[in-house]
Design a protein around this motif. Sequence first.
Motif, PDB file in Angstrom:
ATOM      1  N   LYS A  17      14.435   4.815 -16.117  1.00 21.56           N
ATOM      2  CA  LYS A  17      14.355   3.360 -16.222  1.00 21.56           C
ATOM      3  C   LYS A  17      13.095   2.807 -15.558  1.00 21.56           C
ATOM      4  N   ASN A  18      12.462   3.613 -14.707  1.00 22.21           N
ATOM      5  CA  ASN A  18      11.230   3.228 -14.016  1.00 22.21           C
ATOM      6  C   ASN A  18      10.394   4.497 -13.885  1.00 22.21           C
ATOM      7  N   THR A  19       9.283   4.574 -14.602  1.00 19.32           N
ATOM      8  CA  THR A  19       8.546   5.837 -14.657  1.00 19.32           C
ATOM      9  C   THR A  19       7.750   6.125 -13.390  1.00 19.32           C
ATOM     10  N   ALA A  20       7.601   5.147 -12.495  1.00 16.51           N
ATOM     11  CA  ALA A  20       6.907   5.405 -11.234  1.00 16.51           C
ATOM     12  C   ALA A  20       7.839   5.979 -10.175  1.00 16.51           C
ATOM     13  N   LEU A  21       9.150   5.764 -10.329  1.00 11.64           N
ATOM     14  CA  LEU A  21      10.073   6.143  -9.269  1.00 11.64           C
ATOM     15  C   LEU A  21      10.196   7.653  -9.067  1.00 11.64           C
ATOM     16  N   PRO A  22      10.286   8.494 -10.109  1.00 12.54           N
ATOM     17  CA  PRO A  22      10.382   9.937  -9.843  1.00 12.54           C
ATOM     18  C   PRO A  22       9.208  10.466  -9.022  1.00 12.54           C
ATOM     19  N   GLY A  23       8.002  10.016  -9.339  1.00 16.16           N
ATOM     20  CA  GLY A  23       6.845  10.452  -8.565  1.00 16.16           C
ATOM     21  C   GLY A  23       6.894   9.950  -7.134  1.00 16.16           C
ATOM     22  N   ALA A  24       7.357   8.713  -6.938  1.00 19.32           N
ATOM     23  CA  ALA A  24       7.486   8.174  -5.585  1.00 19.32           C
ATOM     24  C   ALA A  24       8.505   8.976  -4.780  1.00 19.32           C
ATOM     25  N   VAL A  25       9.606   9.361  -5.420  1.00 24.27           N
ATOM     26  CA  VAL A  25      10.629  10.161  -4.741  1.00 24.27           C
ATOM     27  C   VAL A  25      10.058  11.513  -4.336  1.00 24.27           C
ATOM     28  N   LEU A  26       9.292  12.134  -5.221  1.00 30.46           N
ATOM     29  CA  LEU A  26       8.688  13.425  -4.892  1.00 30.46           C
ATOM     30  C   LEU A  26       7.727  13.287  -3.720  1.00 30.46           C
TER      31      LEU A  26
END
Length: 567
Positions: free
Chosen positions: A176-185
Amino acid sequence: MVLQVDIQASAPKADERKLSRIGIRVKRPGADAKIQLQAKPFRRPAGIINARRVPSTSSAPDDAAADRSARMSSGALMRVVIVHYHLQTGGVGRVVQHACRALLARGERVVVLSGAAAQVSLPEGTALTVLPGMEYEERREPQTPDRLAAIMIQAATDALGGTPDLWHLHNHCLGKNTALPGAVLRLARGGHRLLLQPHDFAEDGRPGLYLRMREELAGGDVGRLSALLYPLAPNIHYATLNERDRRFLASAGVPDQQLHLLPNAVSMGMPGSESPAPAPAPQRSGPRERLWLYPTRAIRRKNLGEFLLWAALAEEQDRFAVTQAPQNPQERPIYEQWVALAQELNLPVRFEVGGGDLGFPALIESCHALVTTSVAEGFGLAFLEPWLMGRPLVGRDLPEITADFVAEGVRLPGQYQRLDVPLAWVDEARLRDAFELAVRQRADAYGRASGDAAEHAWANALEDGRIDFGRLDETAQTAVIRRVHADPSAGQALQPRRLDASAADSVIQSNLGVVDRRYSLEGFGQRLLAIYATVAGSTPSATFGAADGETLLEHFLDPRRLTLLRT
């Protein structure tokens, strides 16, 4: 400005922690030395709104390790960050409510980071910071994963007065937010302790979301996407709502010691109360009237056509009602088609009754039974809440979800696993083409070959010359509804032929007891805090792995699970 501080090397650690709490980072010099510390004025980072400043320490986990260890060993407060795109009513919003309540009851410190203002009422004492960069993709502020991670860390640290002990992130991998997975990593690589809780999976009937992530984040490579969505390291743990999801993630390589089962709490009461007493006997407007109530937001997977099919077969005293319309504009056209069909055929159905003058408790008191026709659920509150309301539940069973409840002792006598209608009632050639197209489009979105999946899906939908109504698309469902409306005797060809709300009071009371014992707010809080303690005690590592995304896809894309309502 520059602060000059006199500190002895032998000074108690407590003095050092006091300085830390007001934002001064202390490095001990030799005996009786003087040190100078640079104190920077607070500036609110771009992208943070609705936040107030709380004195904070450094956001670097390594610098806070000693402080964390000291606080944990002394039983001091835990600093927890809960993250989700939004805080709408129901669903994840309710889970966040329950988590905050459990944490605050123990005196822990908690901040919720959300992409939008809360629609749910959070317990008193909960800090809330709205970060527009965490909103859904179509509405969020454009930010890189690095920038989003930095803003999240700053916001959490300010609200908690120090570095978080752990982060509890909901649905980070949904797309739902393509920036969030990278931020989590980036949080994980920075040494932060994470509990990742997927309520829904992009691999499970959300091909559009998965395709967007695969193309935009991984250059079309499933392996690269898996490394982003499902990272593995000692400081990364996963929580699942049900045993199915736990089993899928375990088979994909998530270690057992980092994989936790965390079913939702079930409570119909207000925050701070346990479940209410069962509703009194139905208060009906007429001596024989029976209200069949579907308490749901009528999105596509809720299978509203099946509810209308039962309304088309209604006896004279039967009335049907749905509580809420979809909020998602993409869901509205199909919903409005069903509303128009019900009006055209003069079916005994009312829509959006949840917002009426009667009120939800009164609706429950007036209903004969609660109904679910959904073809897919995450946790499955719909199978547990009716018993707290003192009403029987009827409709479609979802064994991969309800197996957990049945194992705990819940009985579901009014449920059916299939609603079979004669195959001759539908356009078989058109429908087979629809299955072929759905399988092919799904395979393309998920980067896989379709093989003979369409044949397997079609064979699983059939049984003795009949086809499961829940596997049909809206065109075929409409044709069946029109047939039984024109000729009510045709309903005799259905299996089952009617909704069965004859569950004895003993079943209702037995299920009420199971839900109170096994899915209480108190039990949820105990499980959650035990998991938090494990996550907070984990040791970060510089070595990262990833779960096997191909294995997850094999599970979720099993052709036996295909329904055209999820394409």
